[in-house]
Write an enzyme that holds these catalytic residues in place. Structure first.
Site, PDB file in Angstrom:
ATOM      1  N   PHE A  50      -2.355  16.029   5.010  1.00 50.90           N
ATOM      2  CA  PHE A  50      -2.514  15.345   3.925  1.00 50.90           C
ATOM      3  C   PHE A  50      -1.520  15.423   2.993  1.00 50.90           C
ATOM      4  O   PHE A  50      -0.754  16.451   2.661  1.00 50.90           O
ATOM      5  CB  PHE A  50      -3.945  16.352   3.160  1.00 50.90           C
ATOM      6  CG  PHE A  50      -4.327  15.221   1.852  1.00 50.90           C
ATOM      7  CD1 PHE A  50      -5.251  14.330   2.220  1.00 50.90           C
ATOM      8  CD2 PHE A  50      -3.947  15.532   0.716  1.00 50.90           C
ATOM      9  CE1 PHE A  50      -5.730  13.419   0.953  1.00 50.90           C
ATOM     10  CE2 PHE A  50      -4.214  14.977  -0.421  1.00 50.90           C
ATOM     11  CZ  PHE A  50      -5.170  13.866  -0.500  1.00 50.90           C
ATOM     12  N   ARG A  67       1.023  13.230  -8.392  1.00 52.29           N
ATOM     13  CA  ARG A  67       1.796  11.985  -8.192  1.00 52.29           C
ATOM     14  C   ARG A  67       3.118  12.176  -8.857  1.00 52.29           C
ATOM     15  O   ARG A  67       3.897  11.159  -8.319  1.00 52.29           O
ATOM     16  CB  ARG A  67       0.972  11.330  -9.158  1.00 52.29           C
ATOM     17  CG  ARG A  67      -0.404  10.819  -8.881  1.00 52.29           C
ATOM     18  CD  ARG A  67      -1.006   9.481  -9.526  1.00 52.29           C
ATOM     19  NE  ARG A  67      -2.260   9.162  -9.245  1.00 52.29           N
ATOM     20  CZ  ARG A  67      -3.128   8.663  -8.401  1.00 52.29           C
ATOM     21  NH1 ARG A  67      -2.378   8.305  -7.293  1.00 52.29           N
ATOM     22  NH2 ARG A  67      -4.355   8.532  -8.601  1.00 52.29           N
ATOM     23  N   GLU A  86       0.764  -1.142  -0.025  1.00 53.69           N
ATOM     24  CA  GLU A  86      -0.181  -0.072  -0.001  1.00 53.69           C
ATOM     25  C   GLU A  86       1.011   1.165   0.050  1.00 53.69           C
ATOM     26  O   GLU A  86       1.937   1.076   0.431  1.00 53.69           O
ATOM     27  CB  GLU A  86      -0.785   0.073   1.233  1.00 53.69           C
ATOM     28  CG  GLU A  86      -2.422  -0.793   1.154  1.00 53.69           C
ATOM     29  CD  GLU A  86      -3.195   0.286   0.336  1.00 53.69           C
ATOM     30  OE1 GLU A  86      -2.836   1.179  -0.497  1.00 53.69           O
ATOM     31  OE2 GLU A  86      -4.480   0.292   0.463  1.00 53.69           O
ATOM     32  N   ASP A  87       0.358   2.271  -0.525  1.00 52.95           N
ATOM     33  CA  ASP A  87       1.122   3.723  -0.351  1.00 52.95           C
ATOM     34  C   ASP A  87       1.029   4.241   0.969  1.00 52.95           C
ATOM     35  O   ASP A  87       1.923   4.683   1.496  1.00 52.95           O
ATOM     36  CB  ASP A  87       0.530   4.591  -1.684  1.00 52.95           C
ATOM     37  CG  ASP A  87      -0.972   4.692  -1.744  1.00 52.95           C
ATOM     38  OD1 ASP A  87      -1.635   3.880  -1.203  1.00 52.95           O
ATOM     39  OD2 ASP A  87      -1.514   5.497  -2.516  1.00 52.95           O
ATOM     40  N   ASP A 101      -4.623   4.886   6.127  1.00 52.51           N
ATOM     41  CA  ASP A 101      -4.989   6.247   6.937  1.00 52.51           C
ATOM     42  C   ASP A 101      -6.169   5.635   7.937  1.00 52.51           C
ATOM     43  O   ASP A 101      -5.732   5.092   8.900  1.00 52.51           O
ATOM     44  CB  ASP A 101      -5.523   7.086   6.069  1.00 52.51           C
ATOM     45  CG  ASP A 101      -6.141   8.300   6.230  1.00 52.51           C
ATOM     46  OD1 ASP A 101      -5.857   8.751   7.637  1.00 52.51           O
ATOM     47  OD2 ASP A 101      -6.867   9.231   5.531  1.00 52.51           O
TER      48      ASP A 101
HETATM   49  P1  IMP Z   1      -8.101   4.718   4.391  1.00 54.91           P
HETATM   50  O1  IMP Z   1      -9.253   3.999   3.661  1.00 54.91           O
HETATM   51  O2  IMP Z   1      -8.790   5.546   5.124  1.00 54.91           O
HETATM   52  O3  IMP Z   1      -7.092   3.944   4.951  1.00 54.91           O
HETATM   53  O4  IMP Z   1      -7.561   5.424   3.116  1.00 54.91           O
HETATM   54  C1  IMP Z   1      -6.573   5.058   2.291  1.00 54.91           C
HETATM   55  C2  IMP Z   1      -6.330   5.411   0.893  1.00 54.91           C
HETATM   56  O5  IMP Z   1      -6.826   6.890   0.839  1.00 54.91           O
HETATM   57  C3  IMP Z   1      -5.078   5.457   0.207  1.00 54.91           C
HETATM   58  O6  IMP Z   1      -4.999   4.414  -0.404  1.00 54.91           O
HETATM   59  C4  IMP Z   1      -5.099   6.742  -0.353  1.00 54.91           C
HETATM   60  O7  IMP Z   1      -5.380   6.275  -2.036  1.00 54.91           O
HETATM   61  C5  IMP Z   1      -5.987   7.781   0.091  1.00 54.91           C
HETATM   62  N1  IMP Z   1      -5.239   8.600   1.179  1.00 54.91           N
HETATM   63  C6  IMP Z   1      -5.137   8.794   2.340  1.00 54.91           C
HETATM   64  N2  IMP Z   1      -4.587   9.503   2.949  1.00 54.91           N
HETATM   65  C7  IMP Z   1      -4.273  10.273   1.805  1.00 54.91           C
HETATM   66  C8  IMP Z   1      -3.118  11.237   1.900  1.00 54.91           C
HETATM   67  O8  IMP Z   1      -2.648  11.743   2.691  1.00 54.91           O
HETATM   68  N3  IMP Z   1      -2.780  11.575   0.558  1.00 54.91           N
HETATM   69  C9  IMP Z   1      -3.213  11.205  -0.630  1.00 54.91           C
HETATM   70  N4  IMP Z   1      -3.998  10.225  -0.442  1.00 54.91           N
HETATM   71  C10 IMP Z   1      -4.268   9.481   0.659  1.00 54.91           C
HETATM   72 MG    MG Z   2      -4.739   3.882  -2.378  1.00 54.77          MG
END
Ligand code: IMP
Ligand code: MG
Length: 300
Positions: free
Chosen positions: A262, A275, A209-210, A213
């Site tokens: 963010f 990106r 994963e990148d 969150d």
């Molecule tokens: P989660 O489901 O809340 O864990 O969010 C995960 C996804 O939200 C990641 O795979 C990213 O695509 C996006 N995301 C969450 N935080 C960021 C951020 O700070 N910058 C850019 N994308 C984010």
């Molecule tokens: Mg993602």
């Protein structure tokens, strides 16, 4: 999963929005199901705390506080009291800025209203990313010797990290990608928009994963991958915004734990831009821009 039909009267629009996000990720919720007494006068309850949401699958209460700081202080005191009285309770407070950041990634909130978001500063530089990625690659190579892992990436944010990470892995491996819909598009629930091409049955799967969150995306994906009966399933993420986690999935490999900001760059986007930055930077609304527009707003 069958979702309940929800139609509660929300006290605040942010609560309705939060409920939509939970629905999208298939996270069950109840709105204000429980009131906890926090103060008594003899037998009489004089103060109660009713958390906004309860998420039964996660056994987690959520309180959204989109209020002014002065009111938040009072709420914090109540929350402390609640925790003293119920030490086992799992409750998270989401402040206004936490909530705005949650919305930011879906293109809503202050960031979306700013005409020119700016890169406030570099959070993780190019060489720092490279050094850490090499360390992770060494660790993974050691742990997956003789296992021929399949690295599974979720498009599109992960492609830079995946490309660099896999070139630091020195054992035989393969790679596959999938992609899922995001909240805020027309879909009412998260779904797979590009499925895997490979069979995962009895394979050692490492999900890459990148950024993790809230963990809702990961939670959904891990359930999906688990159903394919892999021999093992672990997670490697470049960035971990642990402060915001709602789910409790174990992340075996973490590049960097970052604060709740963010971030963009190195594959991560805001509304599909940024990106291509070679570093990870913090994106902020342009304060001047927001102020200008507030000033220029003509009264109706
Ligand atoms: P989660 O489901 O809340 O864990 O969010 C995960 C996804 O939200 C990641 O795979 C990213 O695509 C996006 N995301 C969450 N935080 C960021 C951020 O700070 N910058 C850019 N994308 C984010
Ligand atoms: Mg993602």
């Amino acid at each position: 999963m069958a979702l309940k039909i929800h139609n509660p009267e929300f006290a605040h629009p942010s609560e309705a929005e939060f409920a939509h996000i939970l629905d999208f990720y298939g996270v069950e919720w109840d709105y204000e199901p429980t009131s906890f007494p926090t103060q008594w006068d003899g037998d009489r309850v004089t103060e109660m705390f009713t958390p906004d949401f309860y998420l039964p699958q996660l056994d987690l209460y959520i309180e959204l506080t989109t209020l002014k700081q002065s009111l938040v202080t009072r709420k914090n005191r109540k929350l402390r009291r609640l925790r003293e009285l119920n030490p086992d309770i799992n409750i998270r407070l989401l402040y206004r800025r936490d909530f705005h950041r949650l919305l930011a990634k879906y293109g809503f909130g202050p960031l979306a209203n700013s005409e020119t978001p700016v890169i406030d500063r570099v959070l993780i530089g190019t060489s720092q990313i490279a050094i850490r990625t090499a360390e992770l690659g060494r660790e993974i190579s050691k742990d997956y010797r003789h296992k021929k892992p399949v690295l599974v990436g979720v498009l599109r944010g992960v492609f830079c990290f995946m490309a660099d990470l896999m070139r630091q892995i020195t054992v035989p491996m393969s790679v596959d990608f999938m992609s899922i819909s995001h909240y805020g598009n027309e879909d009412s629930a998260v779904k797979i928009t590009k499925d895997l091409d490979m069979e995962l049955e009895s394979r050692h799967v490492l999900m890459v994963e990148d950024i993790v969150d809230t963990g809702m995306t990961l939670n959904y994906l891990l359930d999906y991958l688990r159903a394919k009966n892999p021999a093992s399933l672990e997670v490697c993420t470049l960035l971990d915004k642990r402060a915001r986690r709602l789910t409790d999935n174990t992340l075996k490999y973490v590049g960097f734990e970052i604060a709740d900001e963010f971030v963009v760059g190195y594959g991560l986007d805001y509304m599909e831009e940024y990106r291509n930055l070679p570093f990870i930077g913090i994106l902020k609304p342009d304060e001047g821009d927001a102020a200008n527009r507030a000033q220029n707003k003509s009264p109706k």
